[in-house]
Design a protein around this motif. Structure first.
Motif, PDB file in Angstrom:
ATOM      1  N   ASP A  49      -9.365  19.677  20.887  1.00 38.81           N
ATOM      2  CA  ASP A  49     -10.241  18.554  20.606  1.00 38.81           C
ATOM      3  C   ASP A  49     -11.277  18.414  21.714  1.00 38.81           C
ATOM      4  O   ASP A  49     -10.929  18.206  22.873  1.00 38.81           O
ATOM      5  CB  ASP A  49      -9.402  17.273  20.494  1.00 38.81           C
ATOM      6  N   HIS A  80     -11.333  11.889  22.855  1.00 36.36           N
ATOM      7  CA  HIS A  80     -10.582  13.107  22.529  1.00 36.36           C
ATOM      8  C   HIS A  80      -9.118  12.971  22.965  1.00 36.36           C
ATOM      9  O   HIS A  80      -8.209  13.405  22.255  1.00 36.36           O
ATOM     10  CB  HIS A  80     -11.221  14.321  23.206  1.00 36.36           C
ATOM     11  N   LEU A 104      -1.693  20.641  22.730  1.00 42.95           N
ATOM     12  CA  LEU A 104      -2.855  19.826  22.378  1.00 42.95           C
ATOM     13  C   LEU A 104      -3.816  19.820  23.554  1.00 42.95           C
ATOM     14  O   LEU A 104      -3.556  19.209  24.590  1.00 42.95           O
ATOM     15  CB  LEU A 104      -2.434  18.397  22.028  1.00 42.95           C
ATOM     16  N   ARG A 105      -4.927  20.530  23.399  1.00 40.55           N
ATOM     17  CA  ARG A 105      -5.919  20.669  24.467  1.00 40.55           C
ATOM     18  C   ARG A 105      -7.048  19.681  24.221  1.00 40.55           C
ATOM     19  O   ARG A 105      -7.796  19.786  23.240  1.00 40.55           O
ATOM     20  CB  ARG A 105      -6.447  22.103  24.479  1.00 40.55           C
ATOM     21  N   ALA A 106      -7.181  18.673  25.071  1.00 43.53           N
ATOM     22  CA  ALA A 106      -8.170  17.621  24.869  1.00 43.53           C
ATOM     23  C   ALA A 106      -9.184  17.599  26.002  1.00 43.53           C
ATOM     24  O   ALA A 106      -8.818  17.617  27.176  1.00 43.53           O
ATOM     25  CB  ALA A 106      -7.482  16.257  24.762  1.00 43.53           C
ATOM     26  N   TRP A 123      -3.786  22.414  18.957  1.00 40.43           N
ATOM     27  CA  TRP A 123      -4.822  21.458  18.523  1.00 40.43           C
ATOM     28  C   TRP A 123      -5.845  21.383  19.646  1.00 40.43           C
ATOM     29  O   TRP A 123      -5.501  21.100  20.789  1.00 40.43           O
ATOM     30  CB  TRP A 123      -4.143  20.115  18.275  1.00 40.43           C
ATOM     31  N   VAL A 140     -10.883  20.729  16.333  1.00 37.45           N
ATOM     32  CA  VAL A 140     -11.171  19.387  15.847  1.00 37.45           C
ATOM     33  C   VAL A 140     -12.631  18.998  16.046  1.00 37.45           C
ATOM     34  O   VAL A 140     -13.151  19.049  17.164  1.00 37.45           O
ATOM     35  CB  VAL A 140     -10.262  18.363  16.562  1.00 37.45           C
ATOM     36  N   VAL A 197      -1.924  12.180  17.732  1.00 35.14           N
ATOM     37  CA  VAL A 197      -1.318  13.336  17.056  1.00 35.14           C
ATOM     38  C   VAL A 197       0.000  13.695  17.731  1.00 35.14           C
ATOM     39  O   VAL A 197       1.000  13.990  17.059  1.00 35.14           O
ATOM     40  CB  VAL A 197      -2.284  14.535  17.069  1.00 35.14           C
ATOM     41  N   ARG A 252      -7.285  10.473  20.552  1.00 36.08           N
ATOM     42  CA  ARG A 252      -6.988  11.102  19.261  1.00 36.08           C
ATOM     43  C   ARG A 252      -5.847  12.112  19.399  1.00 36.08           C
ATOM     44  O   ARG A 252      -4.922  12.139  18.580  1.00 36.08           O
ATOM     45  CB  ARG A 252      -8.257  11.778  18.728  1.00 36.08           C
ATOM     46  N   SER A 253      -5.901  12.919  20.426  1.00 40.86           N
ATOM     47  CA  SER A 253      -4.853  13.923  20.626  1.00 40.86           C
ATOM     48  C   SER A 253      -3.514  13.267  20.931  1.00 40.86           C
ATOM     49  O   SER A 253      -2.463  13.761  20.503  1.00 40.86           O
ATOM     50  CB  SER A 253      -5.251  14.876  21.762  1.00 40.86           C
ATOM     51  N   LEU A 273       0.319  17.750  25.940  1.00 45.64           N
ATOM     52  CA  LEU A 273      -1.110  17.492  26.091  1.00 45.64           C
ATOM     53  C   LEU A 273      -1.625  18.184  27.342  1.00 45.64           C
ATOM     54  O   LEU A 273      -1.060  18.031  28.426  1.00 45.64           O
ATOM     55  CB  LEU A 273      -1.363  15.990  26.178  1.00 45.64           C
TER      56      LEU A 273
END
Length: 214
Positions: free
Chosen positions: A78, A20, A8-10, A76, A100, A27, A23-24, A40
């Motif tokens: 974001d 961001h 998950l790249r935020a 993912w 996203v 998830v 939200r990540s 993350l």
């Protein structure tokens, strides 16, 4: 899903706020409950300790610059930035990608485009690529702490919140457009504090409370 590594790249940092990441992280919590192993990857190393304290695996991108090359069941991404390079690398590795709330040209390289909004309002590209668009309220991630809140009586008519920075000034524009007398709470993000007076002026025709930062 059990045991699968999910990346998950935020986007994070003082100029973009915490939306961001929040939200990540929601998830990631849901994925962990399904038995996956979410990781993350953030811009801001300062966000990492707080996520680790919540029981989530998190690293700064500076420590994992080649994250998109790592074996994973899915990724993912974001943040309102062009992720073309990472998406192309993920595709070369055969990693399904979920981009996203991003309408930059990089969506051409994403397996799916997620629009986590209460209302599904597609632009021309999304209408053409409808099979690749995942949209609607079911795609709005909620943190465990939010889901655990008990039901309560609503004492206002609207909560206005645009994250930690709201760089487009949507808060002021929405408040100015609301009908007079509406009972409203207004969230002031960490990076919006210098605009508090301007936001108050935009809400002067409302029954509004400007919430404290944080």
């Amino acid at each position: 899903m059990s045991g699968a590594r999910i990346l998950l790249r935020a986007k994070s940092g003082a100029r973009v706020g915490r939306g961001h990441v929040a939200r990540s992280a929601a998830v990631a919590e849901a994925l962990a409950e399904l038995g996956a192993e979410p990781l993350l990857v953030l811009d801001d190393a300062g966000e990492v300790p707080g996520l680790v304290a919540r029981g989530l695996a998190a690293v700064a991108v500076a420590a994992r610059p080649d994250w998109a090359r790592e074996p994973a069941g899915a990724a993912w991404l974001d943040g309102f930035v062009d992720r073309s390079a990472e998406l192309r690398q993920l595709a070369r590795c055969g990693t399904p990608s979920y981009l996203v709330e991003n309408r930059t040209p990089c969506r051409e390289f994403a397996r799916f485009v997620v629009q986590p909004n209460l209302y599904d309002r597609r632009d021309a590209w999304e209408r053409v690529h409808a099979a690749r668009v995942l949209a609607g309220p079911q795609w709005v991630p909620l943190a465990r702490s939010v889901l655990a809140q008990p039901a309560c009586e609503r004492d206002l008519e609207l909560l206005v919140t645009f994250g930690g920075s709201d760089p487009c000034g949507s808060t002021e524009r929405v408040l100015a457009a609301l009908p007079a007398g509406l009972r409203v709470d207004v969230s002031i993000g960490d990076h919006m504090e210098p605009r508090r007076a301007a936001i108050a002026r935009a809400a002067r025709h409302l029954s509004a409370e400007l919430l404290q930062t944080g």
